[in-house]
Design a protein around this motif. Sequence first.
Motif, mmCIF file in Angstrom:
data_model
loop_
_atom_site.group_PDB
_atom_site.id
_atom_site.type_symbol
_atom_site.label_atom_id
_atom_site.label_comp_id
_atom_site.label_asym_id
_atom_site.label_seq_id
_atom_site.Cartn_x
_atom_site.Cartn_y
_atom_site.Cartn_z
ATOM 1 N N GLY A 161 -21.728 -41.144 69.406
ATOM 2 C CA GLY A 161 -23.042 -41.792 69.414
ATOM 3 C C GLY A 161 -23.541 -42.051 67.999
ATOM 4 O O GLY A 161 -24.062 -43.132 67.693
ATOM 5 N N ALA A 162 -23.342 -41.080 67.113
ATOM 6 C CA ALA A 162 -23.779 -41.234 65.719
ATOM 7 C C ALA A 162 -22.959 -42.319 65.023
ATOM 8 O O ALA A 162 -23.499 -43.149 64.284
ATOM 9 C CB ALA A 162 -23.648 -39.908 64.986
ATOM 10 N N LEU A 163 -21.649 -42.338 65.289
ATOM 11 C CA LEU A 163 -20.789 -43.348 64.652
ATOM 12 C C LEU A 163 -21.121 -44.751 65.158
ATOM 13 O O LEU A 163 -21.098 -45.716 64.414
ATOM 14 C CB LEU A 163 -19.316 -43.014 64.911
ATOM 15 N N ARG A 164 -21.452 -44.826 66.427
ATOM 16 C CA ARG A 164 -21.831 -46.125 66.987
ATOM 17 C C ARG A 164 -23.139 -46.605 66.360
ATOM 18 O O ARG A 164 -23.324 -47.784 66.084
ATOM 19 C CB ARG A 164 -21.974 -46.002 68.516
ATOM 20 N N GLY B 138 -22.904 -49.107 58.232
ATOM 21 C CA GLY B 138 -21.776 -48.538 57.504
ATOM 22 C C GLY B 138 -22.097 -47.223 56.829
ATOM 23 O O GLY B 138 -23.223 -46.731 56.865
ATOM 24 N N SER B 139 -21.050 -46.633 56.217
ATOM 25 C CA SER B 139 -21.217 -45.350 55.536
ATOM 26 C C SER B 139 -20.336 -45.344 54.295
ATOM 27 O O SER B 139 -19.225 -45.882 54.306
ATOM 28 C CB SER B 139 -20.800 -44.207 56.471
ATOM 29 N N PRO B 140 -20.826 -44.748 53.198
ATOM 30 C CA PRO B 140 -19.993 -44.650 51.990
ATOM 31 C C PRO B 140 -18.926 -43.567 52.105
ATOM 32 O O PRO B 140 -18.072 -43.442 51.237
ATOM 33 C CB PRO B 140 -21.010 -44.286 50.897
ATOM 34 N N HIS B 141 -18.982 -42.774 53.171
ATOM 35 C CA HIS B 141 -18.090 -41.622 53.300
ATOM 36 C C HIS B 141 -16.891 -41.908 54.203
ATOM 37 O O HIS B 141 -16.963 -42.758 55.082
ATOM 38 C CB HIS B 141 -18.858 -40.429 53.892
ATOM 39 N N GLU B 142 -15.811 -41.152 53.964
ATOM 40 C CA GLU B 142 -14.704 -41.170 54.912
ATOM 41 C C GLU B 142 -15.050 -40.147 55.992
ATOM 42 O O GLU B 142 -15.339 -38.990 55.687
ATOM 43 C CB GLU B 142 -13.395 -40.774 54.224
ATOM 44 N N THR C 280 -17.106 -47.728 54.612
ATOM 45 C CA THR C 280 -17.328 -49.139 54.918
ATOM 46 C C THR C 280 -18.284 -49.811 53.950
ATOM 47 O O THR C 280 -18.539 -51.002 54.045
ATOM 48 C CB THR C 280 -17.876 -49.296 56.345
ATOM 49 N N ARG C 281 -18.839 -49.031 53.010
ATOM 50 C CA ARG C 281 -19.651 -49.646 51.957
ATOM 51 C C ARG C 281 -19.712 -48.704 50.759
ATOM 52 O O ARG C 281 -19.378 -47.530 50.864
ATOM 53 C CB ARG C 281 -21.065 -49.956 52.458
ATOM 54 N N ALA C 282 -20.154 -49.259 49.612
ATOM 55 C CA ALA C 282 -20.266 -48.432 48.402
ATOM 56 C C ALA C 282 -21.443 -47.484 48.539
ATOM 57 O O ALA C 282 -22.401 -47.771 49.254
ATOM 58 C CB ALA C 282 -20.452 -49.330 47.195
ATOM 59 N N GLY C 283 -21.375 -46.350 47.855
ATOM 60 C CA GLY C 283 -22.485 -45.393 47.862
ATOM 61 C C GLY C 283 -23.636 -45.903 47.012
ATOM 62 O O GLY C 283 -23.456 -46.758 46.146
ATOM 63 N N ARG C 284 -24.826 -45.410 47.303
ATOM 64 C CA ARG C 284 -25.995 -45.784 46.508
ATOM 65 C C ARG C 284 -26.269 -44.694 45.476
ATOM 66 O O ARG C 284 -26.100 -43.518 45.751
ATOM 67 C CB ARG C 284 -27.224 -45.946 47.405
ATOM 68 N N ALA D 196 -28.021 -39.971 60.385
ATOM 69 C CA ALA D 196 -28.775 -40.028 59.127
ATOM 70 C C ALA D 196 -27.964 -39.394 58.003
ATOM 71 O O ALA D 196 -27.897 -39.926 56.884
ATOM 72 C CB ALA D 196 -30.120 -39.316 59.286
ATOM 73 N N TYR D 197 -27.305 -38.274 58.310
ATOM 74 C CA TYR D 197 -26.520 -37.598 57.276
ATOM 75 C C TYR D 197 -25.304 -38.451 56.861
ATOM 76 O O TYR D 197 -25.003 -38.572 55.677
ATOM 77 C CB TYR D 197 -26.046 -36.226 57.761
ATOM 78 N N LEU D 198 -24.643 -39.036 57.832
ATOM 79 C CA LEU D 198 -23.438 -39.820 57.537
ATOM 80 C C LEU D 198 -23.760 -41.058 56.703
ATOM 81 O O LEU D 198 -22.896 -41.608 56.030
ATOM 82 C CB LEU D 198 -22.738 -40.232 58.834
ATOM 83 N N GLN D 199 -25.003 -41.490 56.753
ATOM 84 C CA GLN D 199 -25.405 -42.669 55.985
ATOM 85 C C GLN D 199 -25.969 -42.320 54.614
ATOM 86 O O GLN D 199 -26.167 -43.184 53.781
ATOM 87 C CB GLN D 199 -26.473 -43.448 56.758
ATOM 88 N N SER D 200 -26.266 -41.023 54.421
ATOM 89 C CA SER D 200 -26.997 -40.647 53.197
ATOM 90 C C SER D 200 -26.073 -40.641 51.979
ATOM 91 O O SER D 200 -24.869 -40.503 52.110
ATOM 92 C CB SER D 200 -27.631 -39.274 53.372
#
Length: 348
Positions: free
Chosen positions: A191-194, A200-204, A53-57, A344-348
């Motif tokens: 819960g984590a996805l919510r 958002g997350s850069p990952h699929e 849902t967004r580009a990676g940093r 936290a991991y899914l957003q990293s």
Amino acid sequence: MKDFDLLKKLTETPGVPGREERIRELIRAESQDLFDEFRTDAIGNLIAVRRPTRAGRGSAKPRRIMIACHIDEIGFYVKHIDEKGFLRLNPAGGFDTRNLFARKVLVQGRRDVIGVLNPAGRPIHIATDEEKKKVYKVGEFFVDLHLPPAQVTRLVRVGDPVTLIQTTEPVGKAIVGKCMDNRVATFVALGALRKIAKSGSPHEICYVGTVQEEVGLRGAGPATFGIEPDIAIAIDVTLACDTPGVPPEEAVCTFGGGAAIKVMDHASISDRELVDEFLALAEAKKIKHQLEILPLGGTDAAAMQRAMRGHRTITLSVPCRYVHTVTESVHTEDVKATIDLLAAYLQS
Ligand SMILES: [Zn+2]
């Protein structure tokens, strides 16, 4: 606890290994807004995909992350119906039969029927000394539906699934009920996805409600072939035996001690870098955590790790007391910590 109702629904819905239809439909209905795509594969795994849902940093490459949460629960299949209408059972998953006396069960026949589960033999008043010491096998238990035999055979047939009945309740700082193993995992994943829905997350992210874990990790392997993830995370409960009668070195985990980052169990050894990554994240974000080594038992991580040409895997565990009983207990702070760590991991 926030969203307690969802955990209650997840744990009270029946789904023995191989008959996960109801729990699969519930999860799908409860998570419509979180995923772009749902599919069910041939073995029955529920696969829900959330595209980046967004580009990676920075230089970090976006990954395809598979999160396996087994959705089956230990239970039984009707094996035999006798002339008096009593049902005999075949186990699907590892029950400790010492915990099966005097239980109510739900027989999922032509309609749902409630029954009473007890071992064959005499009650304590008239039991012999030999009978009092006996540890019964599942095959020695029977279900009494308190119905005439003709009605039993109209409602129930060989092969119908049977689950224990238990309502889920808060008890002190814990939530207590049946099959926290492993519905709490789906609760954690959703819960984590919510939690990351806005940022958002850069990952699929592929949530997989895997089937037939309790009879030997049967669903997770085929699901991994279909997904081909870069990183595979199993979420499951682990033992918190920090209770009377168990020496501290055998406790495995501390109840209320936070999310457990698994180093190894009997079936898999977690990827070294992933263990380090999760540890560093937990420390940086001040999320309560502990390291876990479980000498016996395994999770879907083992099946994912060995599928195809192999995968980088780790298990995040929710400490659980009284596993494989109807008083499976999870600590609300451990559940929250596991949600936070996964988010936290899914957003990293
Ligand atoms: Zn489990």
